[in-house]
Design a protein around this motif. Structure first.
Motif, mmCIF file in Angstrom:
data_model
loop_
_atom_site.group_PDB
_atom_site.id
_atom_site.type_symbol
_atom_site.label_atom_id
_atom_site.label_comp_id
_atom_site.label_asym_id
_atom_site.label_seq_id
_atom_site.Cartn_x
_atom_site.Cartn_y
_atom_site.Cartn_z
ATOM 1 N N MET A 1 0.796 -1.163 0.104
ATOM 2 C CA MET A 1 -0.102 0.155 -0.022
ATOM 3 C C MET A 1 1.103 1.257 0.015
ATOM 4 O O MET A 1 1.701 1.459 0.826
ATOM 5 N N VAL A 2 0.722 2.033 -0.850
ATOM 6 C CA VAL A 2 1.457 3.636 -0.853
ATOM 7 C C VAL A 2 0.666 4.427 -0.662
ATOM 8 O O VAL A 2 -0.651 4.701 -0.847
ATOM 9 N N THR A 3 1.315 5.283 0.455
ATOM 10 C CA THR A 3 0.748 6.422 0.852
ATOM 11 C C THR A 3 1.501 7.653 0.663
ATOM 12 O O THR A 3 2.787 7.551 0.832
ATOM 13 N N ASP A 4 0.738 8.727 0.251
ATOM 14 C CA ASP A 4 1.336 9.922 0.002
ATOM 15 C C ASP A 4 2.235 10.640 1.019
ATOM 16 O O ASP A 4 1.633 10.358 2.451
ATOM 17 N N VAL A 5 3.156 11.350 0.912
ATOM 18 C CA VAL A 5 3.976 11.885 1.952
ATOM 19 C C VAL A 5 3.077 12.686 2.891
ATOM 20 O O VAL A 5 2.937 12.822 4.098
ATOM 21 N N PRO A 6 2.329 13.720 2.079
ATOM 22 C CA PRO A 6 1.315 14.638 2.834
ATOM 23 C C PRO A 6 0.536 13.938 3.694
ATOM 24 O O PRO A 6 0.142 14.410 4.869
ATOM 25 N N ASP A 7 -0.063 12.789 3.346
ATOM 26 C CA ASP A 7 -1.126 12.066 4.015
ATOM 27 C C ASP A 7 -0.225 11.639 5.432
ATOM 28 O O ASP A 7 -0.802 11.432 6.577
ATOM 29 N N ARG A 8 0.946 11.100 5.240
ATOM 30 C CA ARG A 8 1.621 10.507 6.356
ATOM 31 C C ARG A 8 1.954 11.711 7.336
ATOM 32 O O ARG A 8 2.107 11.445 8.633
ATOM 33 N N ILE A 9 2.409 12.825 6.947
ATOM 34 C CA ILE A 9 2.768 14.010 7.720
ATOM 35 C C ILE A 9 1.563 14.283 8.593
ATOM 36 O O ILE A 9 1.466 14.838 9.641
ATOM 37 N N ALA A 10 0.308 14.411 7.746
ATOM 38 C CA ALA A 10 -1.046 14.547 8.708
ATOM 39 C C ALA A 10 -1.392 13.641 9.728
ATOM 40 O O ALA A 10 -1.800 14.008 10.714
ATOM 41 N N GLN A 11 -1.127 12.378 9.490
ATOM 42 C CA GLN A 11 -1.492 11.347 10.309
ATOM 43 C C GLN A 11 -0.293 11.533 11.378
ATOM 44 O O GLN A 11 -0.715 11.267 12.722
ATOM 45 N N ARG A 12 0.983 11.977 11.334
ATOM 46 C CA ARG A 12 1.784 12.135 12.363
ATOM 47 C C ARG A 12 1.433 13.156 13.397
ATOM 48 O O ARG A 12 1.394 13.420 14.510
ATOM 49 N N GLU A 13 0.921 14.170 12.572
ATOM 50 C CA GLU A 13 0.540 15.447 13.503
ATOM 51 C C GLU A 13 -0.550 15.190 14.254
ATOM 52 O O GLU A 13 -0.671 15.819 15.434
ATOM 53 N N SER A 14 -1.804 14.378 13.741
ATOM 54 C CA SER A 14 -2.984 14.191 14.309
ATOM 55 C C SER A 14 -2.402 13.187 15.593
ATOM 56 O O SER A 14 -3.114 13.333 16.838
ATOM 57 N N TRP A 452 14.627 24.357 16.686
ATOM 58 C CA TRP A 452 14.693 23.050 15.962
ATOM 59 C C TRP A 452 13.282 22.900 15.231
ATOM 60 O O TRP A 452 12.473 23.072 15.628
ATOM 61 N N THR A 453 13.367 22.531 14.004
ATOM 62 C CA THR A 453 12.308 22.025 13.051
ATOM 63 C C THR A 453 12.007 20.666 12.841
ATOM 64 O O THR A 453 13.262 20.079 12.189
ATOM 65 N N SER A 454 10.915 20.176 13.202
ATOM 66 C CA SER A 454 10.752 18.631 12.912
ATOM 67 C C SER A 454 10.296 18.431 11.639
ATOM 68 O O SER A 454 9.866 19.406 11.057
ATOM 69 N N PRO A 455 10.409 17.244 11.181
ATOM 70 C CA PRO A 455 9.827 16.714 10.079
ATOM 71 C C PRO A 455 8.351 17.193 9.484
ATOM 72 O O PRO A 455 7.982 17.499 8.519
ATOM 73 N N THR A 456 7.648 17.302 10.624
ATOM 74 C CA THR A 456 6.317 17.814 10.460
ATOM 75 C C THR A 456 6.154 19.379 10.249
ATOM 76 O O THR A 456 4.857 19.675 10.178
ATOM 77 N N GLY A 457 7.163 19.999 10.501
ATOM 78 C CA GLY A 457 7.151 21.505 10.463
ATOM 79 C C GLY A 457 7.126 21.988 11.711
ATOM 80 O O GLY A 457 7.002 23.162 11.994
ATOM 81 N N ARG A 458 7.001 21.110 12.910
ATOM 82 C CA ARG A 458 6.679 21.888 14.132
ATOM 83 C C ARG A 458 8.108 22.141 14.547
ATOM 84 O O ARG A 458 9.226 21.835 14.261
ATOM 85 N N THR A 459 8.003 23.491 15.532
ATOM 86 C CA THR A 459 9.449 23.977 15.972
ATOM 87 C C THR A 459 9.455 23.813 17.372
ATOM 88 O O THR A 459 8.471 23.856 18.350
ATOM 89 N N TYR A 460 10.673 23.557 17.969
ATOM 90 C CA TYR A 460 11.035 23.536 19.219
ATOM 91 C C TYR A 460 12.274 24.135 19.627
ATOM 92 O O TYR A 460 13.321 24.106 19.010
ATOM 93 N N THR A 461 12.108 25.179 20.820
ATOM 94 C CA THR A 461 13.238 26.041 21.030
ATOM 95 C C THR A 461 13.902 25.486 22.242
ATOM 96 O O THR A 461 13.384 25.106 23.286
ATOM 97 N N ASP A 462 15.218 25.647 22.157
ATOM 98 C CA ASP A 462 16.187 25.311 23.410
ATOM 99 C C ASP A 462 17.135 26.525 23.555
ATOM 100 O O ASP A 462 17.949 26.926 22.960
ATOM 101 N N PRO A 463 16.384 27.264 24.787
ATOM 102 C CA PRO A 463 17.032 28.649 25.207
ATOM 103 C C PRO A 463 18.664 28.144 25.875
ATOM 104 O O PRO A 463 18.652 27.360 26.397
ATOM 105 N N PRO A 464 19.656 29.268 25.576
ATOM 106 C CA PRO A 464 20.961 28.833 26.271
ATOM 107 C C PRO A 464 20.631 29.043 27.873
ATOM 108 O O PRO A 464 19.627 29.869 28.164
ATOM 109 N N ARG A 465 21.282 28.626 28.544
ATOM 110 C CA ARG A 465 21.169 28.440 29.956
ATOM 111 C C ARG A 465 21.764 29.759 30.496
ATOM 112 O O ARG A 465 22.942 30.291 30.003
ATOM 113 N N ARG A 466 21.202 30.638 31.652
ATOM 114 C CA ARG A 466 21.826 31.574 31.894
ATOM 115 C C ARG A 466 22.816 31.322 33.056
ATOM 116 O O ARG A 466 22.683 30.446 33.820
ATOM 117 N N ARG A 467 24.074 32.389 33.107
ATOM 118 C CA ARG A 467 24.934 32.055 33.879
ATOM 119 C C ARG A 467 24.773 32.502 35.421
ATOM 120 O O ARG A 467 25.155 32.226 36.369
#
Length: 500
Positions: A1-14, A452-467
């Motif tokens: 069974m072949v699934t389109d990449v956009p469909d797989r990304i939508a399933q991941r996000e869901s 950081w941007t994941s394959p689904t397009g979501r972003t995750y931010t890592d701030p630097p540690r304050r000294r």
């Protein structure tokens, strides 16, 4: 069974959205359960007030009943009651964040544990009661956006800043608890457990890890078998220092030259000894090295005597005023927690690897006092990152490598704003060889945060540690309020965006 990449990304996000929602509801339910335990504790205290002679029996009966009903170990149930009581009585902001699902039960455990330092300082009268609320606000800034492990390290740093004297006193008391114990765990194995000062334990583990990595990457080139020496010549034939007749030695050297030059002597030749690869895991190698070091002082010849020259790496940050003895603020083992100032001064006195850091008003490292471009960039980035810059990862800087955020092969420049430290696991997920459907990307923001941007397009931010962080100073004598507190600043004057 072949699934389109956009469909797989939508399933991941869901699926991801559904999982995050369930996690938040679990956290809210755990907060509700903790509140019920706090209410039961209050009811138990009323029962004890009516029958104080039976305090222990009432307490034991309550804990046992909940442990039996929840199929939970008695010790775990006691900890749950204690955490719930502290959360309800002393940490209302943390309780609210837990109830809203913004933090998990694991975050709560770390915060409650590290809050003990501040709570003790309040009981001793060295800080005012409002300091606990300040601790909550500072810790939640990280807890609501980061992992429990990073929350623990940040909470330790905040507690040390707000109750520094108490931290030093606790470290001095705890030092007397160091010990070494052993107990059987069955099947011919035993647990050797050492309770040591934290900086020493981290250094021991780091040295064992460095040695283990050296063994894993050691050269295992096939070698020639040793030549058996001939018996002594009774007529006085010349013998060299190795006990070989010089003629035999010359012939053997000729054989070595032939073996090196003649392709007929391949890997399967009986004249070549093959050293097998090391199939042990890193933990197993660390355990073997640990045994060798303790029983034989240095590693055995089989493991390579050069390993004795490997030293441990622990990164420590300490204020210049503390180094000079002007104050006794705790130093910090980067990514771990506070360090006794006397130990930091002792380490500084016999170490030449210290780097002076220049900070901006927000406590961010902006430069070092070194000049050589390449090394100064490395020092700056080591001081800034402290650990792997993937969100939630706490792999120490000594186990990471510098990497271009924007690939060098695709035009990325070798500049501070395009370099960060990543561990191997998080470096590979952004490698160009990975298909775009599964590849992450990373870029630095102007404040040195890493997005950081994941394959689904979501972003995750890592701030630097304050000294550094800002704590109130002692007011003039004529402005001190009456009472036993060393100082009692007006917290209401703090700006809403105070950098904690």
């Amino acid at each position: 069974m072949v699934t389109d990449v956009p469909d797989r990304i939508a399933q991941r996000e869901s699926l991801l959205d559904a999982w995050v929602d369930v996690q938040q509801r679990i956290a809210a339910l755990q907060a509700e359960a903790a509140d019920l335990l706090a209410q039961r504790w209050a009811l138990m205290e009323d029962e004890i007030a009516d029958a104080p002679l039976h305090r222990e029996a009432i307490l034991r009966s309550t804990v046992c009943e909940y442990a039996a009903a929840g199929r939970i170990a008695k010790g775990s149930m006691e900890c749950a009651f204690s955490d719930a009581r502290i959360l309800h009585d002393d940490l209302p902001a943390v309780a609210d964040a837990h109830a809203a699902g913004r933090i998990t039960a694991a975050h709560v455990r770390e915060i409650v544990h590290e809050a003990d330092v501040v709570r003790e300082a309040v009981r001793d009268g060295s800080v005012e009661p409002g300091t606990v609320a300040l601790f909550e606000a500072a810790v939640l800034e990280v807890a609501e956006h980061d992992t429990p492990a990073r929350t623990r390290a940040h909470a330790r740093q905040v507690a040390a800043a707000l109750a520094g004297v108490t931290v030093v006193q606790r470290h001095e008391r705890a030092l007397s608890e160091r010990s070494v114990t052993v107990r059987s765990v069955g099947d011919g194995l035993a647990l050797l457990q050492a309770v040591l000062p934290e900086h020493l334990a981290l250094a021991i583990h780091d040295r064992l890890t460095t040695m283990a990595r050296d063994l894993r990457t050691a050269d295992r080139t096939p070698v020639l078998p040793p030549l058996e020496p001939e018996p002594d010549d009774e007529y006085g034939a010349p013998i060299d220092d190795d006990g070989l007749d010089l003629d035999e030695q010359s012939r053997w050297e000729a054989i070595e030259r032939i073996l090196a030059a003649d392709p007929l002597f391949h890997d399967d030749s009986p004249a070549i000894i093959h050293v097998p690869g090391d199939e042990r895991t890193m933990d197993q190698i660390r355990a073997d090295l640990f045994t060798d070091l303790l029983l034989a002082t240095d590693p055995t010849d089989a493991h390579g005597t050069a390993l004795q020259n490997i030293t441990a790496t622990v990164q420590v940050t300490v204020a210049a005023t503390t180094l000079t003895g002007a104050d006794d603020r705790p130093a910090e083992i980067d990514g771990t927690g506070p360090l006794h100032p006397d130990i930091a001064r002792a380490i500084a006195g016999r170490n030449t690897g210290w780097t002076r850091l220049f900070l901006d008003p927000q406590g961010m490292v902006t430069e070092t006092d070194t000049y050589t471009p390449t090394e100064s960039m490395r020092r700056f980035l080591r001081a800034r990152d402290q650990q792997c810059r993937f969100p939630g990862c706490r792999r120490p800087i000594a186990r990471c490598e510098l990497d271009h955020n924007h690939d060098y092969a695709k035009g990325g420049r070798t500049t501070l704003c395009n370099l960060s430290h990543f561990c191997t696991a998080h470096h590979v997920i952004k490698h160009p060889s990975i298909p775009d459907e599964h590849r992450w990307t990373a870029r630095q923001l102007p404040d040195w945060s890493l997005e950081w941007t994941s394959p689904t397009g979501r972003t995750y931010t890592d701030p630097p540690r304050r000294r550094v962080m800002f704590i109130p100073t002692e007011p003039p004598p004529d402005e001190r309020p009456p009472g036993k507190y060393a100082f009692a600043p007006d917290w209401t004057d703090l700006p809403a965006d105070a950098p904690f």
